[in-house]
Design a protein around this motif. Structure first.
Motif, PDB file in Angstrom:
ATOM      1  N   HIS A  22       7.688  -6.198 -12.053  1.00 26.45           N
ATOM      2  CA  HIS A  22       7.000  -4.973 -11.637  1.00 26.45           C
ATOM      3  C   HIS A  22       5.493  -5.123 -11.447  1.00 26.45           C
ATOM      4  O   HIS A  22       4.838  -4.201 -10.974  1.00 26.45           O
ATOM      5  CB  HIS A  22       7.297  -3.851 -12.633  1.00 26.45           C
ATOM      6  CG  HIS A  22       8.655  -3.258 -12.447  1.00 26.45           C
ATOM      7  ND1 HIS A  22       9.802  -3.899 -12.868  1.00 26.45           N
ATOM      8  CD2 HIS A  22       9.041  -2.113 -11.857  1.00 26.45           C
ATOM      9  CE1 HIS A  22      10.834  -3.158 -12.545  1.00 26.45           C
ATOM     10  NE2 HIS A  22      10.416  -2.078 -11.937  1.00 26.45           N
ATOM     11  N   THR A  23       4.947  -6.259 -11.809  1.00 27.44           N
ATOM     12  CA  THR A  23       3.505  -6.452 -11.649  1.00 27.44           C
ATOM     13  C   THR A  23       3.144  -7.209 -10.375  1.00 27.44           C
ATOM     14  O   THR A  23       1.969  -7.444 -10.114  1.00 27.44           O
ATOM     15  CB  THR A  23       2.915  -7.195 -12.865  1.00 27.44           C
ATOM     16  OG1 THR A  23       3.542  -8.472 -12.968  1.00 27.44           O
ATOM     17  CG2 THR A  23       3.110  -6.396 -14.138  1.00 27.44           C
ATOM     18  N   VAL A  24       4.144  -7.567  -9.563  1.00 25.78           N
ATOM     19  CA  VAL A  24       3.898  -8.353  -8.358  1.00 25.78           C
ATOM     20  C   VAL A  24       3.078  -7.546  -7.348  1.00 25.78           C
ATOM     21  O   VAL A  24       3.270  -6.354  -7.178  1.00 25.78           O
ATOM     22  CB  VAL A  24       5.209  -8.859  -7.727  1.00 25.78           C
ATOM     23  CG1 VAL A  24       6.039  -7.732  -7.157  1.00 25.78           C
ATOM     24  CG2 VAL A  24       4.934  -9.902  -6.661  1.00 25.78           C
ATOM     25  N   GLY A  25       2.160  -8.238  -6.702  1.00 25.03           N
ATOM     26  CA  GLY A  25       1.336  -7.610  -5.674  1.00 25.03           C
ATOM     27  C   GLY A  25       1.790  -8.013  -4.279  1.00 25.03           C
ATOM     28  O   GLY A  25       2.410  -9.063  -4.095  1.00 25.03           O
ATOM     29  N   VAL A  26       1.499  -7.162  -3.303  1.00 27.93           N
ATOM     30  CA  VAL A  26       1.804  -7.447  -1.900  1.00 27.93           C
ATOM     31  C   VAL A  26       0.625  -7.005  -1.040  1.00 27.93           C
ATOM     32  O   VAL A  26      -0.180  -6.177  -1.450  1.00 27.93           O
ATOM     33  CB  VAL A  26       3.086  -6.729  -1.408  1.00 27.93           C
ATOM     34  CG1 VAL A  26       4.314  -7.248  -2.106  1.00 27.93           C
ATOM     35  CG2 VAL A  26       2.981  -5.230  -1.555  1.00 27.93           C
ATOM     36  N   SER A  27       0.548  -7.579   0.152  1.00 26.29           N
ATOM     37  CA  SER A  27      -0.376  -7.100   1.162  1.00 26.29           C
ATOM     38  C   SER A  27       0.470  -6.625   2.337  1.00 26.29           C
ATOM     39  O   SER A  27       1.666  -6.892   2.382  1.00 26.29           O
ATOM     40  CB  SER A  27      -1.344  -8.193   1.606  1.00 26.29           C
ATOM     41  OG  SER A  27      -0.705  -9.081   2.500  1.00 26.29           O
ATOM     42  N   PHE A  28      -0.141  -5.952   3.293  1.00 25.57           N
ATOM     43  CA  PHE A  28       0.668  -5.462   4.408  1.00 25.57           C
ATOM     44  C   PHE A  28       1.191  -6.609   5.271  1.00 25.57           C
ATOM     45  O   PHE A  28       2.148  -6.437   6.014  1.00 25.57           O
ATOM     46  CB  PHE A  28      -0.060  -4.416   5.250  1.00 25.57           C
ATOM     47  CG  PHE A  28      -1.241  -4.912   6.024  1.00 25.57           C
ATOM     48  CD1 PHE A  28      -1.095  -5.425   7.305  1.00 25.57           C
ATOM     49  CD2 PHE A  28      -2.512  -4.833   5.482  1.00 25.57           C
ATOM     50  CE1 PHE A  28      -2.187  -5.866   8.022  1.00 25.57           C
ATOM     51  CE2 PHE A  28      -3.613  -5.258   6.191  1.00 25.57           C
ATOM     52  CZ  PHE A  28      -3.451  -5.778   7.466  1.00 25.57           C
ATOM     53  N   TYR A  29       0.615  -7.788   5.133  1.00 27.01           N
ATOM     54  CA  TYR A  29       1.131  -8.957   5.851  1.00 27.01           C
ATOM     55  C   TYR A  29       2.502  -9.385   5.333  1.00 27.01           C
ATOM     56  O   TYR A  29       3.231 -10.081   6.025  1.00 27.01           O
ATOM     57  CB  TYR A  29       0.172 -10.137   5.749  1.00 27.01           C
ATOM     58  CG  TYR A  29      -1.116  -9.950   6.483  1.00 27.01           C
ATOM     59  CD1 TYR A  29      -1.140  -9.884   7.869  1.00 27.01           C
ATOM     60  CD2 TYR A  29      -2.315  -9.840   5.791  1.00 27.01           C
ATOM     61  CE1 TYR A  29      -2.332  -9.718   8.548  1.00 27.01           C
ATOM     62  CE2 TYR A  29      -3.512  -9.680   6.470  1.00 27.01           C
ATOM     63  CZ  TYR A  29      -3.510  -9.612   7.843  1.00 27.01           C
ATOM     64  OH  TYR A  29      -4.675  -9.442   8.507  1.00 27.01           O
ATOM     65  N   ALA A  30       2.859  -9.001   4.120  1.00 22.60           N
ATOM     66  CA  ALA A  30       4.139  -9.391   3.521  1.00 22.60           C
ATOM     67  C   ALA A  30       5.331  -8.853   4.311  1.00 22.60           C
ATOM     68  O   ALA A  30       6.439  -9.363   4.189  1.00 22.60           O
ATOM     69  CB  ALA A  30       4.219  -8.899   2.081  1.00 22.60           C
ATOM     70  N   PHE A  31       5.099  -7.855   5.146  1.00 16.76           N
ATOM     71  CA  PHE A  31       6.190  -7.210   5.870  1.00 16.76           C
ATOM     72  C   PHE A  31       6.418  -7.814   7.253  1.00 16.76           C
ATOM     73  O   PHE A  31       7.228  -7.314   8.029  1.00 16.76           O
ATOM     74  CB  PHE A  31       5.911  -5.711   5.984  1.00 16.76           C
ATOM     75  CG  PHE A  31       5.467  -5.108   4.675  1.00 16.76           C
ATOM     76  CD1 PHE A  31       6.268  -5.198   3.546  1.00 16.76           C
ATOM     77  CD2 PHE A  31       4.237  -4.502   4.560  1.00 16.76           C
ATOM     78  CE1 PHE A  31       5.856  -4.673   2.330  1.00 16.76           C
ATOM     79  CE2 PHE A  31       3.814  -3.964   3.350  1.00 16.76           C
ATOM     80  CZ  PHE A  31       4.627  -4.053   2.233  1.00 16.76           C
TER      81      PHE A  31
END
Length: 69
Positions: A22-31
């Motif tokens: 639950h602590t994982v981060g994402v950026s909009f590039y991940a999609f």
């Protein structure tokens, strides 16, 4: 935001959370793939992320999921 993009964001966030917690981060590039094959959709995601919600480059996947839901 288009329905297709919403589904993609939720799918990616669920996958990342399942893999790394639950602590994982994402950026909009991940999609997106590592190539610019759909610039309109990329700009839609970037506008939603940066202009609409004023999010940082990386945000918690659970936060993004809640915003989309």
């Amino acid at each position: 935001m288009t329905t297709g993009l919403k589904h993609k964001i939720l799918e990616v966030c669920d996958k990342k959370i399942a893999q790394k917690g639950h602590t994982v981060g994402v950026s909009f590039y991940a999609f997106f793939k590592n190539k610019n094959d759909n610039p309109e959709l990329l700009m839609e995601a970037a506008t939603w992320w940066i202009k609409t919600h004023k999010l940082d480059h990386f945000e918690k996947a659970v936060k993004i999921k809640k915003l989309v839901e």
